[in-house]
Design a protein around this motif. Sequence first.
Motif: not given
Length: 110
Positions: A38-40, A61, A81-83
């Motif tokens: 989930s992009d974390t 981010n 968050n890593t998106t």
Amino acid sequence: VAITVILAAVIGAFVLGLGDQVSNTAPQATFQFEFSDSDTATVEYTGGEQIENSTVIVKSNNESNFGASGSLQIGNTATVNTTGSDTVRVIWSSPSGGSENIIAERDVPS
């Protein structure tokens, strides 16, 4: 004469602030990184030198801290968050100011 020269060098180093630089080296610590679909990313403090929570951030981010009061304890976590980000970094800031060091980092898996 040699004793006088040595004393002058030691006193000079502290007067010029070189003594502060030696004591403000980044702490040695270990962190575990877990990345979710989930992009974390969750970063867990797993040990090492004692680190005040107020001197450490996790950055990708966005920025996050470990939510601990006082010193980090084994098991304290921070989530970011890593998106769109390439790297998650744990950054330590010297309590006396003036320097920041990356003490852990991990690339976000693709």
